[in-house]
Write a protein that holds these residues in place. Structure first.
Motif, PDB file in Angstrom:
ATOM      1  N   VAL A 111      -4.999  -4.967  -7.016  1.00 36.92           N
ATOM      2  CA  VAL A 111      -5.241  -4.073  -5.875  1.00 36.92           C
ATOM      3  C   VAL A 111      -4.815  -4.736  -4.567  1.00 36.92           C
ATOM      4  CG1 VAL A 111      -7.065  -2.980  -4.499  1.00 36.92           C
ATOM      5  CG2 VAL A 111      -7.060  -2.734  -6.982  1.00 36.92           C
ATOM      6  N   ILE A 112      -5.162  -6.009  -4.379  1.00 32.78           N
ATOM      7  CA  ILE A 112      -4.811  -6.690  -3.126  1.00 32.78           C
ATOM      8  C   ILE A 112      -3.298  -6.879  -3.024  1.00 32.78           C
ATOM      9  CG2 ILE A 112      -4.983  -8.908  -1.919  1.00 32.78           C
ATOM     10  CD1 ILE A 112      -7.924  -8.912  -2.661  1.00 32.78           C
ATOM     11  N   THR A 113      -2.646  -7.155  -4.137  1.00 34.45           N
ATOM     12  CA  THR A 113      -1.188  -7.282  -4.115  1.00 34.45           C
ATOM     13  C   THR A 113      -0.541  -5.961  -3.711  1.00 34.45           C
ATOM     14  OG1 THR A 113      -1.241  -8.999  -5.814  1.00 34.45           O
ATOM     15  CG2 THR A 113       0.853  -7.838  -5.509  1.00 34.45           C
ATOM     16  N   ILE A 114      -0.999  -4.871  -4.296  1.00 32.89           N
ATOM     17  CA  ILE A 114      -0.446  -3.558  -3.942  1.00 32.89           C
ATOM     18  C   ILE A 114      -0.723  -3.232  -2.483  1.00 32.89           C
ATOM     19  CG2 ILE A 114      -0.676  -1.072  -4.365  1.00 32.89           C
ATOM     20  CD1 ILE A 114      -1.123  -1.828  -7.351  1.00 32.89           C
ATOM     21  N   LEU A 115      -1.947  -3.478  -2.033  1.00 33.90           N
ATOM     22  CA  LEU A 115      -2.275  -3.215  -0.629  1.00 33.90           C
ATOM     23  C   LEU A 115      -1.440  -4.076   0.311  1.00 33.90           C
ATOM     24  CD1 LEU A 115      -6.170  -2.872  -0.730  1.00 33.90           C
ATOM     25  CD2 LEU A 115      -4.497  -1.051  -0.365  1.00 33.90           C
ATOM     26  N   GLY A 116      -1.206  -5.323  -0.069  1.00 35.44           N
ATOM     27  CA  GLY A 116      -0.406  -6.217   0.762  1.00 35.44           C
ATOM     28  C   GLY A 116       1.052  -5.804   0.833  1.00 35.44           C
ATOM     29  N   ILE A 117       1.612  -5.416  -0.298  1.00 32.39           N
ATOM     30  CA  ILE A 117       3.019  -5.039  -0.342  1.00 32.39           C
ATOM     31  C   ILE A 117       3.268  -3.725   0.409  1.00 32.39           C
ATOM     32  CG2 ILE A 117       4.846  -4.214  -1.911  1.00 32.39           C
ATOM     33  CD1 ILE A 117       3.874  -6.330  -3.908  1.00 32.39           C
ATOM     34  N   THR A 118       2.354  -2.777   0.245  1.00 32.52           N
ATOM     35  CA  THR A 118       2.555  -1.456   0.837  1.00 32.52           C
ATOM     36  C   THR A 118       2.039  -1.336   2.268  1.00 32.52           C
ATOM     37  OG1 THR A 118       0.448  -0.634  -0.007  1.00 32.52           O
ATOM     38  CG2 THR A 118       2.391  -0.358  -1.418  1.00 32.52           C
ATOM     39  N   GLY A 119       1.302  -2.325   2.740  1.00 33.22           N
ATOM     40  CA  GLY A 119       0.711  -2.230   4.071  1.00 33.22           C
ATOM     41  C   GLY A 119      -0.595  -1.450   4.073  1.00 33.22           C
ATOM     42  N   GLY A 120      -1.130  -1.177   2.887  1.00 34.86           N
ATOM     43  CA  GLY A 120      -2.368  -0.420   2.766  1.00 34.86           C
ATOM     44  C   GLY A 120      -3.592  -1.142   3.290  1.00 34.86           C
ATOM     45  N   VAL A 121      -3.489  -2.433   3.502  1.00 40.01           N
ATOM     46  CA  VAL A 121      -4.618  -3.202   4.048  1.00 40.01           C
ATOM     47  C   VAL A 121      -5.019  -2.640   5.413  1.00 40.01           C
ATOM     48  CG1 VAL A 121      -5.347  -5.475   4.861  1.00 40.01           C
ATOM     49  CG2 VAL A 121      -4.021  -5.271   2.769  1.00 40.01           C
ATOM     50  N   ASP A 122      -4.032  -2.278   6.221  1.00 47.05           N
ATOM     51  CA  ASP A 122      -4.319  -1.713   7.537  1.00 47.05           C
ATOM     52  C   ASP A 122      -5.083  -0.396   7.424  1.00 47.05           C
ATOM     53  OD1 ASP A 122      -3.027  -3.833   8.804  1.00 47.05           O
ATOM     54  OD2 ASP A 122      -1.077  -2.819   8.675  1.00 47.05           O
ATOM     55  N   ILE A 123      -4.737   0.404   6.449  1.00 43.19           N
ATOM     56  CA  ILE A 123      -5.428   1.681   6.244  1.00 43.19           C
ATOM     57  C   ILE A 123      -6.871   1.435   5.819  1.00 43.19           C
ATOM     58  CG2 ILE A 123      -5.487   3.784   4.830  1.00 43.19           C
ATOM     59  CD1 ILE A 123      -2.372   3.518   4.694  1.00 43.19           C
ATOM     60  N   VAL A 124      -7.071   0.496   4.902  1.00 41.43           N
ATOM     61  CA  VAL A 124      -8.430   0.163   4.457  1.00 41.43           C
ATOM     62  C   VAL A 124      -9.245  -0.373   5.632  1.00 41.43           C
ATOM     63  CG1 VAL A 124      -9.802  -1.340   2.959  1.00 41.43           C
ATOM     64  CG2 VAL A 124      -7.761  -0.211   2.066  1.00 41.43           C
ATOM     65  N   ASN A 125      -8.650  -1.244   6.438  1.00 42.12           N
ATOM     66  CA  ASN A 125      -9.349  -1.763   7.622  1.00 42.12           C
ATOM     67  C   ASN A 125      -9.738  -0.648   8.577  1.00 42.12           C
ATOM     68  OD1 ASN A 125      -9.380  -4.444   6.904  1.00 42.12           O
ATOM     69  ND2 ASN A 125      -7.455  -4.903   7.924  1.00 42.12           N
ATOM     70  N   TRP A 126      -8.906   0.358   8.692  1.00 39.56           N
ATOM     71  CA  TRP A 126      -9.175   1.478   9.594  1.00 39.56           C
ATOM     72  C   TRP A 126     -10.260   2.389   9.027  1.00 39.56           C
ATOM     73  CZ3 TRP A 126      -8.036   6.828   9.217  1.00 39.56           C
ATOM     74  CH2 TRP A 126      -8.210   7.532  10.411  1.00 39.56           C
ATOM     75  N   LEU A 127     -10.257   2.589   7.701  1.00 34.19           N
ATOM     76  CA  LEU A 127     -11.195   3.511   7.064  1.00 34.19           C
ATOM     77  C   LEU A 127     -12.600   2.938   6.884  1.00 34.19           C
ATOM     78  CD1 LEU A 127      -8.983   5.107   4.245  1.00 34.19           C
ATOM     79  CD2 LEU A 127      -9.856   6.221   6.308  1.00 34.19           C
ATOM     80  N   VAL A 128     -12.710   1.650   6.609  1.00 34.02           N
ATOM     81  CA  VAL A 128     -14.010   1.045   6.294  1.00 34.02           C
ATOM     82  C   VAL A 128     -14.612   0.442   7.562  1.00 34.02           C
ATOM     83  CG1 VAL A 128     -15.198  -0.687   4.899  1.00 34.02           C
ATOM     84  CG2 VAL A 128     -13.254   0.555   3.946  1.00 34.02           C
TER      85      VAL A 128
END
Length: 167
Positions: A111-128
């Motif tokens: 999950v962290i690899t996918i979030l890191g590659i796609t930039g999804g970490v920023d979305i998670v930071n914004w949502l949580v």
């Protein structure tokens, strides 16, 4: 988008062409002490996981060292592995088996690899909200404290000694 992937371009080159002159110039007392800073949480968690038979300490130390060196060479800084510390704390407090710990580690890693590659970490930071993160940290910390008190109380007569009281 090309630079976002893990081992593409300059990062891959950095892994295979180390600049030892620069390395020696940047090596200082604070760099060396920082390199050992994570041991204060890593070693107690590792020992506790070994105690509950959730991991074998020798392979865990080997691979933690290998990947710390690799990430340090790739990004000039070892990567903090807070999710893995969280998995360790849950494994200790909830009594997870070795297979469950491996599964959790693989799942979180993917999950962290996918979030890191796609930039999804920023979305998670914004949502949580940060309050949710702090609440999870508090709950897990209280669980660890409760398990620690349980371990100390199992020591029997040793609990009355002065060095144990001040833990």
């Amino acid at each position: 988008m090309k630079g976002k992937f893990l081992l593409v371009g300059p990062k891959l080159n950095r892994l295979f062409r180390l600049d030892w002159g620069s390395f020696r110039q940047e090596l200082s007392f604070s760099e060396i002490s920082g390199a050992f800073g994570d041991l204060g949480t890593f070693l107690p968690l590792l020992l506790a996981l070994s105690d509950v038979d959730a991991v074998e300490s020798s392979p865990a130390l080997l691979w933690a060292g290998v990947f710390n060196v690799l990430t340090g060479m790739l990004w000039d800084s070892p990567m903090p592995v807070q999710p893995m510390k969280t998995i360790s704390a849950v494994a200790i407090t909830e009594g997870l088996t070795a297979i469950e710990v491996v599964g959790a580690g693989l799942g979180v890693g993917i999950v962290i690899t996918i979030l890191g590659i796609t930039g999804g970490v920023d979305i998670v930071n914004w949502l949580v909200p940060i309050s949710v993160v702090r609440g999870l940290q508090l709950g897990l910390g209280l669980s660890m404290m409760s398990r620690g008190i349980e371990y100390i109380s199992n020591l029997g007569s040793f609990i009355g000694q002065a060095d144990c009281i001040f833990l």
